[in-house]
Design an enzyme around this catalytic site. Structure first.
Site, PDB file in Angstrom:
ATOM      1  N   HIS A   3       2.174   0.238  -5.212  1.00  0.00           N
ATOM      2  CA  HIS A   3       1.508   0.198  -4.096  1.00  0.00           C
ATOM      3  C   HIS A   3       0.585  -0.987  -3.627  1.00  0.00           C
ATOM      4  O   HIS A   3      -0.502  -0.975  -3.945  1.00  0.00           O
ATOM      5  CB  HIS A   3       0.734   1.608  -3.909  1.00  0.00           C
TER       6      HIS A   3
ATOM      7  N   ARG B 169       0.805   7.460   6.532  1.00  0.00           N
ATOM      8  CA  ARG B 169      -0.749   7.931   6.137  1.00  0.00           C
ATOM      9  C   ARG B 169      -1.661   6.771   5.927  1.00  0.00           C
ATOM     10  O   ARG B 169      -2.698   6.958   6.366  1.00  0.00           O
ATOM     11  CB  ARG B 169      -0.683   9.023   5.037  1.00  0.00           C
ATOM     12  N   ASP B 170      -1.238   6.000   4.979  1.00  0.00           N
ATOM     13  CA  ASP B 170      -1.989   4.731   4.703  1.00  0.00           C
ATOM     14  C   ASP B 170      -2.256   3.872   5.914  1.00  0.00           C
ATOM     15  O   ASP B 170      -3.349   3.265   5.981  1.00  0.00           O
ATOM     16  CB  ASP B 170      -1.334   4.292   3.706  1.00  0.00           C
TER      17      ASP B 170
ATOM     18  N   ASN C  27      -1.030  -3.137   4.397  1.00  0.00           N
ATOM     19  CA  ASN C  27       0.007  -2.602   3.505  1.00  0.00           C
ATOM     20  C   ASN C  27       1.222  -3.737   3.407  1.00  0.00           C
ATOM     21  O   ASN C  27       1.181  -4.440   4.282  1.00  0.00           O
ATOM     22  CB  ASN C  27       0.679  -1.280   3.802  1.00  0.00           C
TER      23      ASN C  27
ATOM     24  N   CYS D 259      -7.230   0.492   2.935  1.00  0.00           N
ATOM     25  CA  CYS D 259      -8.077   1.538   2.268  1.00  0.00           C
ATOM     26  C   CYS D 259      -9.401   1.537   2.937  1.00  0.00           C
ATOM     27  O   CYS D 259     -10.141   0.725   2.569  1.00  0.00           O
ATOM     28  CB  CYS D 259      -7.988   1.717   1.086  1.00  0.00           C
TER      29      CYS D 259
ATOM     30  N   HIS E 168      -1.395  -3.858  -1.280  1.00  0.00           N
ATOM     31  CA  HIS E 168      -1.679  -4.450  -0.092  1.00  0.00           C
ATOM     32  C   HIS E 168      -1.715  -5.680  -0.247  1.00  0.00           C
ATOM     33  O   HIS E 168      -1.963  -6.393  -1.084  1.00  0.00           O
ATOM     34  CB  HIS E 168      -3.135  -3.802   0.176  1.00  0.00           C
TER      35      HIS E 168
END
Length: 282
Positions: free
Chosen positions: A202, A8-9, A245, A235, A204
């Site tokens: 999470h 998804r990201d 990511n 994002c 990046h």
């Protein structure tokens, strides 16, 4: 050790629409790989994230019969939460809760205090529908807007979320500004302060700094890693340039070198890596 794979990201900021069947084919390979969780889609406005407007259609094409992997979907408000609650296949509902007021308004069109109320209501819905909330502490390592930031602010908001009943917090470096010393300071701080709460990361990152961040997280006791194959994504609500990511293959390689038994189907992982070049048109 929990590995959360985040297609998804990886997909959400891509402008050219990825066909629904191709998304499902890719996620089905990820489901066969053996990750703990797949962050597969989101129930947000298609105007905000047009790439994920087909989350329900993708879900209908997933083969969940032979996989123990759980599904996670992101929501930004109670309307999206209600949609996600109606899907029995989804185990986790994610909500981006920013410690930056500016980003919270950019990302969810509501302020931090309003979003705290949303989280409280979402937790009640999760309890009612047998799901678990994952709350992301967005901009958890700093923000580009000049909003006040320090570790105490992160700890304070984390505490308020835990008081509301949050069981899983994911400390999120939304724009890739975290450093190994920061990770080694902030992650153990939260783990000490909230020992009954599952704390994940999470992150990046640019490719150059991935390994040192993974190492800092592991050495700090992290047992929950979010990542995406090849480090795709970022994002789109944060700023114009997407910071990728953490690359899943880098996380896996590092953890295997530390002797961690991840119980993954590496053949399926290689198939997913090969298909990713088609999914992301590289």
């Amino acid at each position: 050790m929990k590995l959360i794979e985040c297609p998804r990201d990886a997909m959400q900021g891509i402008h050219e629409f990825i066909p629904t069947a191709l998304k499902a084919q890719y996620i089905n390979l990820l489901l066969q790989t053996g990750f703990d969780t797949i962050d597969f889609g989101s129930f947000v406005s298609p105007k905000a994230i047009p790439q994920l407007r087909d989350t329900k259609e993708v879900l209908a094409q997933l083969d969940l019969g032979y996989s123990a992997t759980k599904l996670l979907a992101i929501v930004a408000n109670l309307r999206g939460a209600d949609e996600a609650m109606a899907c029995p296949e989804i185990s986790y509902i994610g909500f981006p809760f920013s410690v930056s007021e500016t980003f919270q308004r950019r990302n969810t069109n509501s302020g931090i205090l309003e979003s705290l109320t949303t989280v409280e209501q979402m937790l009640e819905l999760c309890e009612k529908h047998g799901k678990t909330a994952v709350v992301y502490l967005s901009m958890g390592f700093g923000n580009p807007y000049g909003d006040e930031y320090n570790a105490a602010i992160v700890e304070d908001w984390a505490g308020r979320l835990v008081e509301k009943g949050t069981k899983i917090l994911s400390l999120s470096d939304t724009i890739g500004v975290s450093t190994p010393p920061q990770i080694k300071q902030l992650l153990p701080l939260l783990m000490r302060s909230f020992p009954e709460t599952e704390i994940g990361l999470h992150l990046h990152s640019t490719p150059e700094s991935r390994i040192e961040k993974i190492e800092a997280a592991y050495q700090s006791g992290c047992k929950r890693f979010d990542s995406a194959l090849r480090g795709f994504g970022g994002c789109p609500m944060a700023k114009d340039d997407l910071t990728g990511n953490m690359a899943t293959e880098d996380v896996i390689n590092y953890l295997q070198q530390q002797g961690e038994n991840l119980e993954l189907n590496l053949a399926k992982l290689q198939e997913a890596l090969a298909l990713s070049t088609t999914v992301f048109n590289i």
